[in-house]
Scaffold this motif. Structure first.
Motif, PDB file in Angstrom:
ATOM      1  N   ARG A 133       7.886 -30.970  -8.132  1.00 36.08           N
ATOM      2  CA  ARG A 133       7.017 -33.022  -7.683  1.00 36.08           C
ATOM      3  C   ARG A 133       6.602 -32.573  -6.638  1.00 36.08           C
ATOM      4  O   ARG A 133       5.449 -32.844  -6.078  1.00 36.08           O
ATOM      5  CB  ARG A 133       7.854 -33.641  -8.601  1.00 36.08           C
ATOM      6  CG  ARG A 133       7.993 -33.748  -9.525  1.00 36.08           C
ATOM      7  CD  ARG A 133       7.371 -33.526 -10.745  1.00 36.08           C
ATOM      8  NE  ARG A 133       5.902 -34.646 -10.446  1.00 36.08           N
ATOM      9  CZ  ARG A 133       6.232 -35.901 -11.192  1.00 36.08           C
ATOM     10  NH1 ARG A 133       7.746 -35.820 -11.625  1.00 36.08           N
ATOM     11  NH2 ARG A 133       5.902 -36.710 -10.893  1.00 36.08           N
ATOM     12  N   VAL A 134       7.523 -32.463  -5.331  1.00 36.44           N
ATOM     13  CA  VAL A 134       6.949 -32.481  -4.014  1.00 36.44           C
ATOM     14  C   VAL A 134       6.157 -31.423  -3.903  1.00 36.44           C
ATOM     15  O   VAL A 134       5.235 -31.888  -3.371  1.00 36.44           O
ATOM     16  CB  VAL A 134       8.116 -32.285  -3.088  1.00 36.44           C
ATOM     17  CG1 VAL A 134       7.813 -32.355  -1.829  1.00 36.44           C
ATOM     18  CG2 VAL A 134       9.632 -33.723  -3.034  1.00 36.44           C
ATOM     19  N   ALA A 135       6.236 -29.850  -4.502  1.00 37.65           N
ATOM     20  CA  ALA A 135       5.028 -28.915  -3.789  1.00 37.65           C
ATOM     21  C   ALA A 135       3.559 -29.863  -4.715  1.00 37.65           C
ATOM     22  O   ALA A 135       2.701 -29.390  -3.988  1.00 37.65           O
ATOM     23  CB  ALA A 135       5.933 -27.789  -4.280  1.00 37.65           C
ATOM     24  N   GLU A 140       0.336 -28.609   1.397  1.00 44.34           N
ATOM     25  CA  GLU A 140       0.715 -27.469   2.435  1.00 44.34           C
ATOM     26  C   GLU A 140       2.201 -27.117   1.798  1.00 44.34           C
ATOM     27  O   GLU A 140       2.482 -25.886   2.047  1.00 44.34           O
ATOM     28  CB  GLU A 140       0.877 -27.729   3.314  1.00 44.34           C
ATOM     29  CG  GLU A 140       1.679 -29.640   3.492  1.00 44.34           C
ATOM     30  CD  GLU A 140       0.705 -30.416   3.543  1.00 44.34           C
ATOM     31  OE1 GLU A 140       1.400 -31.168   4.152  1.00 44.34           O
ATOM     32  OE2 GLU A 140      -0.333 -30.630   2.733  1.00 44.34           O
ATOM     33  N   LEU A 141       2.570 -27.680   1.020  1.00 44.19           N
ATOM     34  CA  LEU A 141       4.562 -26.668   0.511  1.00 44.19           C
ATOM     35  C   LEU A 141       4.012 -26.270  -0.939  1.00 44.19           C
ATOM     36  O   LEU A 141       5.468 -25.729  -1.519  1.00 44.19           O
ATOM     37  CB  LEU A 141       5.102 -28.683   0.612  1.00 44.19           C
ATOM     38  CG  LEU A 141       5.377 -28.721   1.569  1.00 44.19           C
ATOM     39  CD1 LEU A 141       6.588 -29.596   1.422  1.00 44.19           C
ATOM     40  CD2 LEU A 141       6.173 -28.096   2.296  1.00 44.19           C
ATOM     41  N   ASP A 142       2.834 -26.397  -1.549  1.00 38.71           N
ATOM     42  CA  ASP A 142       3.054 -25.439  -2.853  1.00 38.71           C
ATOM     43  C   ASP A 142       2.520 -24.276  -2.710  1.00 38.71           C
ATOM     44  O   ASP A 142       1.735 -23.734  -2.255  1.00 38.71           O
ATOM     45  CB  ASP A 142       1.406 -26.070  -3.158  1.00 38.71           C
ATOM     46  CG  ASP A 142       1.185 -26.002  -4.908  1.00 38.71           C
ATOM     47  OD1 ASP A 142       2.180 -25.149  -5.104  1.00 38.71           O
ATOM     48  OD2 ASP A 142       0.455 -26.336  -5.799  1.00 38.71           O
ATOM     49  N   PRO A 143       3.398 -22.791  -3.017  1.00 43.85           N
ATOM     50  CA  PRO A 143       3.373 -21.910  -3.258  1.00 43.85           C
ATOM     51  C   PRO A 143       2.621 -20.690  -3.448  1.00 43.85           C
ATOM     52  O   PRO A 143       2.258 -20.410  -3.458  1.00 43.85           O
ATOM     53  CB  PRO A 143       4.555 -21.390  -3.649  1.00 43.85           C
ATOM     54  CG  PRO A 143       5.043 -22.361  -4.676  1.00 43.85           C
ATOM     55  CD  PRO A 143       4.685 -23.632  -3.551  1.00 43.85           C
ATOM     56  N   THR A 144       1.913 -22.306  -4.903  1.00 43.91           N
ATOM     57  CA  THR A 144       0.359 -21.395  -5.628  1.00 43.91           C
ATOM     58  C   THR A 144      -0.672 -21.370  -4.560  1.00 43.91           C
ATOM     59  O   THR A 144      -1.624 -20.393  -5.574  1.00 43.91           O
ATOM     60  CB  THR A 144       0.344 -21.789  -7.182  1.00 43.91           C
ATOM     61  OG1 THR A 144       0.275 -23.741  -6.758  1.00 43.91           O
ATOM     62  CG2 THR A 144       1.693 -22.512  -7.636  1.00 43.91           C
ATOM     63  N   LEU A 145      -0.666 -21.854  -3.637  1.00 45.89           N
ATOM     64  CA  LEU A 145      -1.868 -21.944  -2.719  1.00 45.89           C
ATOM     65  C   LEU A 145      -1.790 -20.996  -1.706  1.00 45.89           C
ATOM     66  O   LEU A 145      -2.591 -20.919  -0.656  1.00 45.89           O
ATOM     67  CB  LEU A 145      -2.252 -23.536  -2.659  1.00 45.89           C
ATOM     68  CG  LEU A 145      -2.681 -24.391  -3.598  1.00 45.89           C
ATOM     69  CD1 LEU A 145      -2.485 -26.227  -2.964  1.00 45.89           C
ATOM     70  CD2 LEU A 145      -3.869 -24.088  -4.817  1.00 45.89           C
ATOM     71  N   ALA A 154      -7.271 -17.582 -10.999  1.00 45.26           N
ATOM     72  CA  ALA A 154      -7.724 -17.549  -9.889  1.00 45.26           C
ATOM     73  C   ALA A 154      -7.411 -16.336  -8.798  1.00 45.26           C
ATOM     74  O   ALA A 154      -7.799 -16.300  -7.588  1.00 45.26           O
ATOM     75  CB  ALA A 154      -6.927 -18.668  -8.980  1.00 45.26           C
ATOM     76  N   LEU A 155      -6.541 -15.545  -9.755  1.00 49.24           N
ATOM     77  CA  LEU A 155      -6.228 -14.462  -9.147  1.00 49.24           C
ATOM     78  C   LEU A 155      -7.794 -13.319  -9.166  1.00 49.24           C
ATOM     79  O   LEU A 155      -8.062 -13.067  -8.334  1.00 49.24           O
ATOM     80  CB  LEU A 155      -5.525 -13.479 -10.053  1.00 49.24           C
ATOM     81  CG  LEU A 155      -4.636 -12.554  -9.314  1.00 49.24           C
ATOM     82  CD1 LEU A 155      -3.946 -12.355  -8.347  1.00 49.24           C
ATOM     83  CD2 LEU A 155      -3.847 -11.894 -10.414  1.00 49.24           C
TER      84      LEU A 155
END
Length: 291
Positions: A133-135, A140-145, A154-155
Motif C-alpha cells: 500500500r505504501v508503494a 518513487e517506491l513502486d518497484p513496478t515503475l 507496459a512491457l
C-alpha cells in the motif's frame, strides 16, 4: 687597703665573664648543630630536638604527587526500542521451538512450533500488505515503475522504446564500427543465422563483414572474405561468432556465439559499446592490426 677593696670587684667581674662565655659558646654550638642538621648530619648530633618521627617534613622536601587523570564517565548505552526487544524474543522462541521439535518431534512439540510459525507468517504477510500500500501511494517506491515493467502492455511499450534508443546508438556506431561474422560453409547454424544478420545490417545501418573460416560461402554474403589469420588471432573456436570491430583503432570486442535473435544483437551491441561495460570487463576487448 685599696688593694683589698679592688679584689672583690675583680672577682665579681671574673665571675660574670665566666658565666657569659659558656652561654655564648652554647649558642654557637646550637647554631653549629642546626647547620649540621640542615646538611643531613646524623640524628644523634642534635638530640636536643627530641624524637624525629614526630616532625612533619618540609613542603619543599615532599615529592610532588601528579594529579590523577580524570576518567570520562562511560556514555550510557541507548535504550532498545520495545519493538526490537519483542522481535528478539520472538526470534529466540521460534528457534528454540524449532530445535526442540527437531530433536524431539512429538506431536505437542511440533504443534507448538507450527502454531508459532503460523503467527510469524501472519505478521510477515501483514507487513507485505502495508508495504504494498505504501508503494502504491509513493511512486518513487513502486518497484513496478522502476526498471523493466511487469505489466504486459507496459512491457511492450518498454521494449519498443528500448529498441528504438538502442537502434539509434547502433546506427551511430555504424559510422566507424563494423560487425565481424565468422562462419563455416558447412555450418547449419551459420546458415540459419545469416538472414538475421542481413536484416540487422539493413535495419540498423551497421556493416556486417562475413569471414569464412574454412573458405566456404554462405547465402546473403556474396562478398564474404577468406580468413587471413584473424580468426586464429582472436581464438575463434565456435561459429557462428559475432565481434564488434573499430577498424581504425583495431579494437575488437566479442558480441556472442551461436544463433542470436535481432533483439539479442541490439541489446548486446548497445551494452558492449558503453564505457561502463569496458570498465567492467576490460580483458574482453583486444586490439588487432586490421591493415
Amino acid at each position: 687597703m685599696q688593694r683589698h677593696l679592688f679584689a672583690p670587684i675583680l672577682a665579681a667581674a671574673v665571675t660574670m665573664l665566666l658565666c657569659w662565655l659558656p652561654s655564648e659558646t652554647r649558642a654557637q654550638d646550637v647554631g653549629r648543630r642546626d647547620g649540621a642538621s640542615s646538611q643531613t648530619a646524623p640524628y644523634w648530633s642534635d638530640t636536643w630536638r627530641g624524637w624525629h618521627f614526630y616532625e612533619e617534613p618540609d613542603a619543599e622536601e615532599m615529592p610532588a604527587v601528579p594529579p590523577k587523570a580524570s576518567i570520562p564517565a562511560p556514555k550510557p548505552a541507548p535504550a532498545k526500542a520495545p519493538e526490537l526487544i519483542e522481535f528478539e524474543r520472538l526470534q529466540k522462541a521460534v528457534e528454540s521451538y524449532r530445535n526442540i521439535a527437531i530433536m524431539r518431534p512429538t506431536e505437542a512439540n511440533v504443534r507448538r512450533y507450527m502454531e508459532l510459525e503460523s503467527k510469524v507468517v501472519a505478521r510477515a504477510s501483514y507487513f507485505a500488505d502495508v508495504a504494498q500500500r505504501v508503494a502504491w501511494a509513493t511512486p518513487e517506491l513502486d518497484p513496478t515503475l522502476q526498471g523493466r515493467p511487469v505489466n504486459a502492455k507496459a512491457l511492450e511499450v518498454f521494449d519498443r522504446e528500448q529498441m528504438s534508443g538502442r537502434s539509434q546508438s547502433i546506427s551511430a556506431l555504424g559510422k566507424d564500427h563494423v560487425l565481424f561474422f565468422f562462419f563455416r560453409g558447412d555450418c547449419p547454424y551459420c546458415h540459419a543465422f545469416a538472414p538475421t544478420l542481413g536484416a540487422f545490417e539493413a535495419r540498423h545501418g551497421i556493416k556486417v563483414v562475413a569471414i569464412s573460416v574454412d573458405g566456404g560461402s554462405i547465402p546473403g554474403f556474396a562478398d564474404a572474405r577468406r580468413d587471413n589469420g584473424i580468426a586464429s588471432t582472436l581464438k575463434v573456436t565456435q561459429v557462428p561468432a559475432v565481434y564488434l570491430a573499430q577498424p581504425f583503432t583495431g579494437k575488437i570486442t566479442p558480441i556472442g556465439f551461436g544463433v542470436l535473435s535481432e533483439a539479442e544483437l541490439v541489446e548486446r551491441i548497445a551494452t558492449v559499446a558503453t564505457p561502463a561495460a569496458e570498465a567492467m570487463l576490460p580483458a574482453a576487448s583486444r586490439h588487432v592490426s586490421l591493415q
